[in-house]
Design a protein around this motif. Structure first.
Motif, PDB file in Angstrom:
ATOM      1  N   UNK A 149     -32.531  -9.924 -75.799  1.00 10.28           N
ATOM      2  CA  UNK A 149     -32.552  -8.525 -75.365  1.00 10.28           C
ATOM      3  C   UNK A 149     -33.158  -7.638 -76.448  1.00 10.28           C
ATOM      4  N   UNK A 150     -32.785  -7.902 -77.706  1.00 11.69           N
ATOM      5  CA  UNK A 150     -33.344  -7.143 -78.816  1.00 11.69           C
ATOM      6  C   UNK A 150     -34.847  -7.362 -78.909  1.00 11.69           C
ATOM      7  N   UNK A 151     -35.264  -8.610 -78.720  1.00 13.62           N
ATOM      8  CA  UNK A 151     -36.691  -8.925 -78.737  1.00 13.62           C
ATOM      9  C   UNK A 151     -37.411  -8.166 -77.628  1.00 13.62           C
ATOM     10  N   UNK A 152     -36.835  -8.169 -76.428  1.00 14.37           N
ATOM     11  CA  UNK A 152     -37.453  -7.503 -75.281  1.00 14.37           C
ATOM     12  C   UNK A 152     -37.597  -6.006 -75.522  1.00 14.37           C
ATOM     13  N   UNK A 153     -36.563  -5.387 -76.100  1.00 13.61           N
ATOM     14  CA  UNK A 153     -36.607  -3.949 -76.383  1.00 13.61           C
ATOM     15  C   UNK A 153     -37.735  -3.634 -77.354  1.00 13.61           C
ATOM     16  N   UNK A 154     -37.864  -4.439 -78.413  1.00 11.92           N
ATOM     17  CA  UNK A 154     -38.894  -4.185 -79.414  1.00 11.92           C
ATOM     18  C   UNK A 154     -40.295  -4.425 -78.863  1.00 11.92           C
ATOM     19  N   UNK A 155     -40.462  -5.439 -78.035  1.00 10.06           N
ATOM     20  CA  UNK A 155     -41.771  -5.677 -77.425  1.00 10.06           C
ATOM     21  C   UNK A 155     -42.139  -4.524 -76.493  1.00 10.06           C
ATOM     22  N   UNK A 156     -41.171  -4.026 -75.749  1.00  6.03           N
ATOM     23  CA  UNK A 156     -41.417  -2.890 -74.864  1.00  6.03           C
ATOM     24  C   UNK A 156     -41.862  -1.666 -75.653  1.00  6.03           C
ATOM     25  N   UNK A 157     -41.200  -1.402 -76.772  1.00  8.41           N
ATOM     26  CA  UNK A 157     -41.552  -0.250 -77.603  1.00  8.41           C
ATOM     27  C   UNK A 157     -42.932  -0.436 -78.237  1.00  8.41           C
ATOM     28  N   UNK A 158     -43.223  -1.679 -78.674  1.00 10.30           N
ATOM     29  CA  UNK A 158     -44.526  -1.938 -79.283  1.00 10.30           C
ATOM     30  C   UNK A 158     -45.644  -1.781 -78.260  1.00 10.30           C
ATOM     31  N   UNK A 159     -45.393  -2.218 -77.031  1.00  9.47           N
ATOM     32  CA  UNK A 159     -46.395  -2.055 -75.979  1.00  9.47           C
ATOM     33  C   UNK A 159     -46.745  -0.586 -75.775  1.00  9.47           C
ATOM     34  N   UNK A 160     -45.753   0.266 -75.793  1.00  7.98           N
ATOM     35  CA  UNK A 160     -46.003   1.688 -75.584  1.00  7.98           C
ATOM     36  C   UNK A 160     -46.888   2.269 -76.686  1.00  7.98           C
ATOM     37  N   UNK A 161     -46.892   1.603 -77.846  1.00  8.66           N
ATOM     38  CA  UNK A 161     -47.653   2.128 -78.980  1.00  8.66           C
ATOM     39  C   UNK A 161     -49.056   1.540 -79.094  1.00  8.66           C
ATOM     40  N   UNK A 162     -49.271   0.347 -78.529  1.00  2.80           N
ATOM     41  CA  UNK A 162     -50.593  -0.275 -78.665  1.00  2.80           C
ATOM     42  C   UNK A 162     -51.387  -0.306 -77.361  1.00  2.80           C
ATOM     43  N   UNK A 163     -50.707  -0.195 -76.232  1.00  7.02           N
ATOM     44  CA  UNK A 163     -51.385  -0.331 -74.940  1.00  7.02           C
ATOM     45  C   UNK A 163     -51.792   1.026 -74.366  1.00  7.02           C
ATOM     46  N   UNK A 164     -52.867   1.045 -73.618  1.00  8.23           N
ATOM     47  CA  UNK A 164     -53.250   2.246 -72.880  1.00  8.23           C
ATOM     48  C   UNK A 164     -52.252   2.496 -71.752  1.00  8.23           C
ATOM     49  N   UNK A 165     -51.810   1.411 -71.115  1.00 13.03           N
ATOM     50  CA  UNK A 165     -50.824   1.482 -70.044  1.00 13.03           C
ATOM     51  C   UNK A 165     -49.810   0.372 -70.294  1.00 13.03           C
ATOM     52  N   UNK A 166     -48.634   0.742 -70.800  1.00 15.02           N
ATOM     53  CA  UNK A 166     -47.635  -0.262 -71.160  1.00 15.02           C
ATOM     54  C   UNK A 166     -47.157  -1.071 -69.967  1.00 15.02           C
TER      55      UNK A 166
END
Length: 226
Positions: free
Chosen positions: A188-205
């Motif tokens: 769950x912790x991994x999933x939360x961090x990947x979700x947050x990282x996506x919002x920072x590197x992706x045009x559309x998370x």
């Protein structure tokens, strides 16, 4: 010089117990029982903060932005075990989230891991599209603008970049981001961090181009160069 830590916890008995255990490990430990005491204990040589959320004069998250702005990693230590509380804390920049009750042995491991991650990096630069990541400076640029990352997000990004276009299992990511001995870090912790990282590197998370989910296995950083 010993690594200097700050323990912010209003339960005096618990705070002293944590401080005692950390001093035995060779850390220099400051203590605070409230937001006000934590602000007074702030020092430029602090290397990590252990932060309770339920403090007598307010929510500990009021201090998160202040500590992170100073470049100091923060481990939240709290009785709040709801996912939404963890997500809010990661959004504000915490590097790890530990719920009570907890083991002091595991807490020491998490502290050591966060401190190690804060010191990783090399001299390489990754460039692709609008993204630039400088490993030595630990700096992510998107369209020329600096993107603020937490220590955990930064370490996760570095693992992806060093293994780009390779499928990484969830277990492999947990081992490399949080250290092979820290099996208590959950998905769950991994999933939360990947979700947050996506919002920072992706045009559309919601439709990621870089951090792709490989269903049933894990994740893959894809930049079109196999």
């Amino acid at each position: 010089m010993p690594t200097e830590l700050l323990v912010v916890e209003d339960d005096e008995l618990l705070r002293r117990g944590i401080a005692f255990a950390l001093r035995k490990e060779g850390y220099l430990v400051r203590e605070a029982g409230s937001l006000e005491e934590a602000r007074r204990a702030w020092h430029e040589r602090l290397r990590l903060v252990i932060l309770d959320l339920n403090l007598p004069d307010g929510d500990g998250r009021e201090l998160l932005s202040q500590f992170r702005a100073g470049g100091v990693p923060v481990i939240v230590l709290t009785a709040r075990d709801r996912e939404e509380d963890a997500v809010k804390s990661f959004d504000l920049g915490c590097d790890d989230y530990v719920t009570k009750p907890f083991s002091t042995v595991l807490l020491r491991r998490r502290i050591a891991a966060v401190l190690r991650r804060a010191g990783t990096g090399n001299g390489n630069v990754y460039c692709h599209g609008e993204l630039v990541y400088r490993f030595s400076e630990k700096e992510l640029l998107r369209s020329g603008q600096s993107v603020k990352l937490t220590g955990t997000e930064r370490r996760l990004l570095e693992v992806f970049l060093k293994h780009r276009n390779q499928v990484l299992t969830r277990e492999a990511l947990l081992e490399q981001v949080w250290d092979a001995y820290e099996n208590y870090v959950d998905e769950r912790t991994l999933k939360v961090n990947i979700s947050r990282l996506r919002e920072k590197v992706e045009k559309d998370a919601r439709n990621p181009e870089y951090i792709c989910t490989v269903f049933g296995i894990g994740y893959k950083w894809s930049d079109g160069h196999e």
